[in-house]
Design a protein around this motif. Sequence first.
Motif, PDB file in Angstrom:
ATOM      1  N   GLY A  14       0.764  -1.236   0.000  1.00 45.14           N
ATOM      2  CA  GLY A  14       0.000   0.000   0.000  1.00 45.14           C
ATOM      3  C   GLY A  14       0.791   1.280   0.000  1.00 45.14           C
ATOM      4  N   THR A  15       2.131   1.220  -0.125  1.00 42.27           N
ATOM      5  CA  THR A  15       2.932   2.438  -0.202  1.00 42.27           C
ATOM      6  C   THR A  15       4.077   2.233  -1.188  1.00 42.27           C
ATOM      7  OG1 THR A  15       4.533   1.868   1.540  1.00 42.27           O
ATOM      8  CG2 THR A  15       2.463   2.925   2.249  1.00 42.27           C
ATOM      9  N   LYS A  16       4.611   3.351  -1.687  1.00 42.28           N
ATOM     10  CA  LYS A  16       5.756   3.272  -2.586  1.00 42.28           C
ATOM     11  C   LYS A  16       6.969   2.698  -1.864  1.00 42.28           C
ATOM     12  CE  LYS A  16       4.286   7.094  -5.548  1.00 42.28           C
ATOM     13  NZ  LYS A  16       4.589   8.459  -6.039  1.00 42.28           N
ATOM     14  N   GLN A  17       7.113   3.040  -0.578  1.00 42.88           N
ATOM     15  CA  GLN A  17       8.239   2.528   0.209  1.00 42.88           C
ATOM     16  C   GLN A  17       8.203   1.004   0.272  1.00 42.88           C
ATOM     17  OE1 GLN A  17       7.912   3.318   4.385  1.00 42.88           O
ATOM     18  NE2 GLN A  17       9.988   2.602   4.876  1.00 42.88           N
ATOM     19  N   LYS A  18       7.022   0.445   0.489  1.00 41.53           N
ATOM     20  CA  LYS A  18       6.903  -1.007   0.576  1.00 41.53           C
ATOM     21  C   LYS A  18       7.165  -1.676  -0.776  1.00 41.53           C
ATOM     22  CE  LYS A  18       3.671  -1.060   4.485  1.00 41.53           C
ATOM     23  NZ  LYS A  18       2.318  -1.426   4.961  1.00 41.53           N
TER      24      LYS A  18
ATOM     25  N   GLU B 248       8.377  -8.379  -9.432  1.00 38.99           N
ATOM     26  CA  GLU B 248       7.634  -7.139  -9.610  1.00 38.99           C
ATOM     27  C   GLU B 248       6.817  -6.876  -8.349  1.00 38.99           C
ATOM     28  OE1 GLU B 248       7.700  -4.825 -11.727  1.00 38.99           O
ATOM     29  OE2 GLU B 248       8.706  -5.697 -13.476  1.00 38.99           O
ATOM     30  N   ALA B 249       6.404  -5.624  -8.182  1.00 41.67           N
ATOM     31  CA  ALA B 249       5.523  -5.253  -7.081  1.00 41.67           C
ATOM     32  C   ALA B 249       4.797  -3.984  -7.488  1.00 41.67           C
ATOM     33  CB  ALA B 249       6.319  -5.030  -5.788  1.00 41.67           C
ATOM     34  N   PHE B 250       3.603  -3.781  -6.913  1.00 37.81           N
ATOM     35  CA  PHE B 250       2.841  -2.576  -7.250  1.00 37.81           C
ATOM     36  C   PHE B 250       2.040  -2.103  -6.043  1.00 37.81           C
ATOM     37  CE2 PHE B 250       0.004  -6.102  -8.251  1.00 37.81           C
ATOM     38  CZ  PHE B 250      -1.250  -5.675  -7.812  1.00 37.81           C
ATOM     39  N   ASN B 251       1.710  -0.819  -6.085  1.00 33.72           N
ATOM     40  CA  ASN B 251       0.903  -0.190  -5.044  1.00 33.72           C
ATOM     41  C   ASN B 251      -0.557  -0.288  -5.478  1.00 33.72           C
ATOM     42  OD1 ASN B 251      -0.413   1.489  -3.246  1.00 33.72           O
ATOM     43  ND2 ASN B 251       1.066   3.153  -3.388  1.00 33.72           N
ATOM     44  N   TYR B 252      -1.322  -1.101  -4.784  1.00 34.25           N
ATOM     45  CA  TYR B 252      -2.709  -1.324  -5.184  1.00 34.25           C
ATOM     46  C   TYR B 252      -3.551  -0.051  -5.077  1.00 34.25           C
ATOM     47  CZ  TYR B 252      -3.981  -1.480  -0.217  1.00 34.25           C
ATOM     48  OH  TYR B 252      -4.173  -1.158   1.110  1.00 34.25           O
ATOM     49  N   LYS B 253      -3.116   0.895  -4.236  1.00 33.06           N
ATOM     50  CA  LYS B 253      -3.874   2.139  -4.083  1.00 33.06           C
ATOM     51  C   LYS B 253      -3.771   3.023  -5.323  1.00 33.06           C
ATOM     52  CE  LYS B 253      -3.349   2.253   0.950  1.00 33.06           C
ATOM     53  NZ  LYS B 253      -2.782   2.993   2.106  1.00 33.06           N
ATOM     54  N   GLU B 254      -2.793   2.746  -6.162  1.00 38.93           N
ATOM     55  CA  GLU B 254      -2.607   3.526  -7.389  1.00 38.93           C
ATOM     56  C   GLU B 254      -3.283   2.879  -8.590  1.00 38.93           C
ATOM     57  OE1 GLU B 254       1.610   3.862  -7.744  1.00 38.93           O
ATOM     58  OE2 GLU B 254       1.795   5.400  -6.189  1.00 38.93           O
TER      59      GLU B 254
ATOM     60  N   ALA C 238      -4.691  -4.482 -13.729  1.00 34.39           N
ATOM     61  CA  ALA C 238      -3.338  -4.414 -13.168  1.00 34.39           C
ATOM     62  C   ALA C 238      -2.710  -5.793 -13.121  1.00 34.39           C
ATOM     63  CB  ALA C 238      -3.383  -3.794 -11.774  1.00 34.39           C
ATOM     64  N   LEU C 239      -3.471  -6.781 -12.660  1.00 36.62           N
ATOM     65  CA  LEU C 239      -2.929  -8.138 -12.572  1.00 36.62           C
ATOM     66  C   LEU C 239      -2.696  -8.728 -13.965  1.00 36.62           C
ATOM     67  CD1 LEU C 239      -4.874  -9.604  -9.524  1.00 36.62           C
ATOM     68  CD2 LEU C 239      -2.484  -8.891  -9.638  1.00 36.62           C
ATOM     69  N   LYS C 240      -3.530  -8.375 -14.912  1.00 38.65           N
ATOM     70  CA  LYS C 240      -3.311  -8.824 -16.282  1.00 38.65           C
ATOM     71  C   LYS C 240      -2.002  -8.258 -16.825  1.00 38.65           C
ATOM     72  CE  LYS C 240      -4.443 -10.714 -20.241  1.00 38.65           C
ATOM     73  NZ  LYS C 240      -4.445 -12.194 -20.405  1.00 38.65           N
ATOM     74  N   ARG C 241      -1.681  -7.036 -16.404  1.00 37.33           N
ATOM     75  CA  ARG C 241      -0.440  -6.399 -16.843  1.00 37.33           C
ATOM     76  C   ARG C 241       0.785  -7.107 -16.279  1.00 37.33           C
ATOM     77  NH1 ARG C 241      -1.748  -1.761 -15.099  1.00 37.33           N
ATOM     78  NH2 ARG C 241      -0.313  -1.398 -13.357  1.00 37.33           N
ATOM     79  N   TYR C 242       0.708  -7.505 -15.004  1.00 37.99           N
ATOM     80  CA  TYR C 242       1.851  -8.155 -14.364  1.00 37.99           C
ATOM     81  C   TYR C 242       1.896  -9.652 -14.643  1.00 37.99           C
ATOM     82  CZ  TYR C 242       2.878  -3.857 -11.871  1.00 37.99           C
ATOM     83  OH  TYR C 242       3.221  -2.558 -11.581  1.00 37.99           O
TER      84      TYR C 242
END
Length: 347
Positions: free
Chosen positions: A190-194, A206-212, A219-223
């Motif tokens: 939930g944060t860019k830091q994480k 890979e990792a992504f911020n779900y809040k964005e 999003a999951l199709k992209r990753y």
Amino acid sequence: MEVANRYITIKAHIEGAPEESDFETKTESVALSLQPGSNDIVVKTLYVSIDPYQINRMKSFNSSHKAITSTSGIISPGGCVDAYGVGRVVASGHPDFEKGDLVGGQLSWGEYSIVKSTHMLNKLDPMGFPLSYHVGILTISGLTAYGGFFEVCKPKKGEKVFVSAACGSVGNLVGQYAKLLGCYVVGCAGTKQKVKLLKEKLDFDEAFNYKEESDLKAALKRYFPNGIDIYFDNVGAEMQEAAVANMNAFGRVAVCGVISEYTDYDKRTAPNMVDVVYKRITIRGFLAGDFIDMYNDFISSTADHLRNARIHVLEDISRGLDSVPAAFVGLFRGHNIGKKIVKIADE
């Protein structure tokens, strides 16, 4: 001889998101000289685990209360909150425990714990690791990750794995176990830091911020352009729905927790059951206690990874009994990175 024991309790049952004002500190006297014939064990608490599932025990009713486990019973207002912890025996009437023993097991959110049953208390061999490891990675959180991934998910090298709440106490370990096996791993947080930590320190692919992300399915199709084989679910709700929509045939979903639903009933959603049927997807919930037969393998394997620096330990440690309410509330606001622990006293 008696000592003053400060402990944390709830003022009333908590039906929504917890607030620090829901808790209060009480004091009682604890005798350090036990009556003849007593089997009680008095333990000075050193570290306690702070876990989101406890919110379900603080509700007036929750289906978890019906589970047959030692950690699922209701917590009553005014009573001490029991939790997994590490401590040192200061008095014992039980023949298997002596003053000075280090122990791990079901203690309390308090400075001292009176243990009347040894069913959930064991002598502790630190094995050369910090005591805090024996509240997180080498106990329930670690076993949950290890058993949930290897037994429920039954992974194969090269499979594509998605982990939600990937910076949490369980999720970060699942991702690391998966990478060690040779899987492709994506985590969300939930944060860019994480997100940065997952990719740069824990070596997630890979990792992504779900809040964005406005569209989780996209999003999951992209990753995962070729689909997800394993989803390790720590949050439930719309994330589970999106993951199932992107699963491959014979995919496996390990439902470890649904933290997004613990405090907001309106967050409940459901996966497309037609996908579940036609893709032959397995969805299974589980508890750490399901894997007790794997405990020795888990300890041996994880300790070896730690000694050889193949696994990074993520701990978020607060200090002092008074920090317990804020530590607990912070779990539901995404404040913690890794395993949340409170150090109650010095060794």
